[in-house]
Write a protein that holds these residues in place. Sequence first.
Motif, PDB file in Angstrom:
ATOM      1  N   SER A  69       0.826  -1.210   0.000  1.00  0.00           N
ATOM      2  CA  SER A  69       0.000   0.000   0.000  1.00  0.00           C
ATOM      3  C   SER A  69       0.859   1.259   0.000  1.00  0.00           C
ATOM      4  O   SER A  69       0.458   2.296  -0.547  1.00  0.00           O
ATOM      5  CB  SER A  69      -0.933   0.013   1.221  1.00  0.00           C
ATOM      6  OG  SER A  69      -1.855  -1.056   1.152  1.00  0.00           O
ATOM      7  N   LYS A  91      -5.904  -7.288  -0.882  1.00  0.00           N
ATOM      8  CA  LYS A  91      -6.847  -8.034  -1.703  1.00  0.00           C
ATOM      9  C   LYS A  91      -6.379  -8.021  -3.159  1.00  0.00           C
ATOM     10  O   LYS A  91      -5.636  -7.141  -3.578  1.00  0.00           O
ATOM     11  CB  LYS A  91      -8.242  -7.413  -1.596  1.00  0.00           C
ATOM     12  CG  LYS A  91      -8.865  -7.546  -0.212  1.00  0.00           C
ATOM     13  CD  LYS A  91     -10.242  -6.910  -0.183  1.00  0.00           C
ATOM     14  CE  LYS A  91     -10.868  -7.048   1.201  1.00  0.00           C
ATOM     15  NZ  LYS A  91     -12.215  -6.402   1.263  1.00  0.00           N
ATOM     16  N   LYS A  93      -5.792  -7.410  -7.006  1.00  0.00           N
ATOM     17  CA  LYS A  93      -5.952  -6.299  -7.941  1.00  0.00           C
ATOM     18  C   LYS A  93      -6.263  -4.973  -7.255  1.00  0.00           C
ATOM     19  O   LYS A  93      -7.095  -4.191  -7.730  1.00  0.00           O
ATOM     20  CB  LYS A  93      -7.045  -6.634  -8.964  1.00  0.00           C
ATOM     21  CG  LYS A  93      -6.733  -7.857  -9.813  1.00  0.00           C
ATOM     22  CD  LYS A  93      -7.813  -8.100 -10.852  1.00  0.00           C
ATOM     23  CE  LYS A  93      -7.469  -9.319 -11.705  1.00  0.00           C
ATOM     24  NZ  LYS A  93      -8.487  -9.583 -12.745  1.00  0.00           N
ATOM     25  N   THR A  94      -5.579  -4.691  -6.148  1.00  0.00           N
ATOM     26  CA  THR A  94      -5.804  -3.433  -5.434  1.00  0.00           C
ATOM     27  C   THR A  94      -4.586  -2.513  -5.456  1.00  0.00           C
ATOM     28  O   THR A  94      -4.686  -1.368  -5.046  1.00  0.00           O
ATOM     29  CB  THR A  94      -6.182  -3.703  -3.962  1.00  0.00           C
ATOM     30  OG1 THR A  94      -5.183  -4.533  -3.349  1.00  0.00           O
ATOM     31  CG2 THR A  94      -7.530  -4.404  -3.867  1.00  0.00           C
TER      32      THR A  94
END
Length: 229
Positions: A69, A91, A93-94
């Motif tokens: 992230s 999760k 495809k994030t």
Amino acid sequence: MRFPALQRAEISGAVISDLPPFLTPKYASTLESLALLDGNKTDKVPAAASLKVVHFHLENGMSGSRLLSSFLPFQQLKELVLLGSGYEWPKPKTIYLPVLASLTLTLFDPTPALAAVVVPNLNYLRCSHPVSRNWAHVFGHISDVFTNVRRLCFSDAIETSSFSTRAGGAGFICMLFPGVRHVEMPANDIPAFFYQEAPADHWSHLEGLTFKGLEVGKIPYGLVRRFDR
């Protein structure tokens, strides 16, 4: 301490529990390449928009979700190398990395990290084999995202898996990467890709092939026979 012209930094063998201030954008605004390797205890990278290359070692218990992230602001990131283990991944495809061209996942299990990223311009992929799993476990839930990959490399992770655990999924991989030009794989994978139905026949654009761990003078007869056709 400021390094206004610093472009590359690598820290290995030193225990780091948090990012050194001199690597933050405030003090190193031109940093383009960062490697945090053995001894690293932090699970994030500085929010430097200038970063283009990141090599990162994940220890046991470090959050893969927090790490990936932290890459979201890096719209210029072109090369990413993740080593080690980690847990709690994002999760599927994030994590969108629009210009990433090179991805190396040498992880205990690369599956969740690979599923999390969206990399439309990926050209090079190096992926380690998960312990006691087959290739179908890694790529079975991914489709139509690697059409631009031209160089594909498979490597063993922390332990070497037997042929029986790694063979499954070879055919799926060959169809998932239809445009590869160069492939590198451990010699243990030869039967899965080149014997019987020979899934590697799907690689119609293949130009280069490298087998790691193959002893000189001991090329499997089945492979020789296939190339003699």
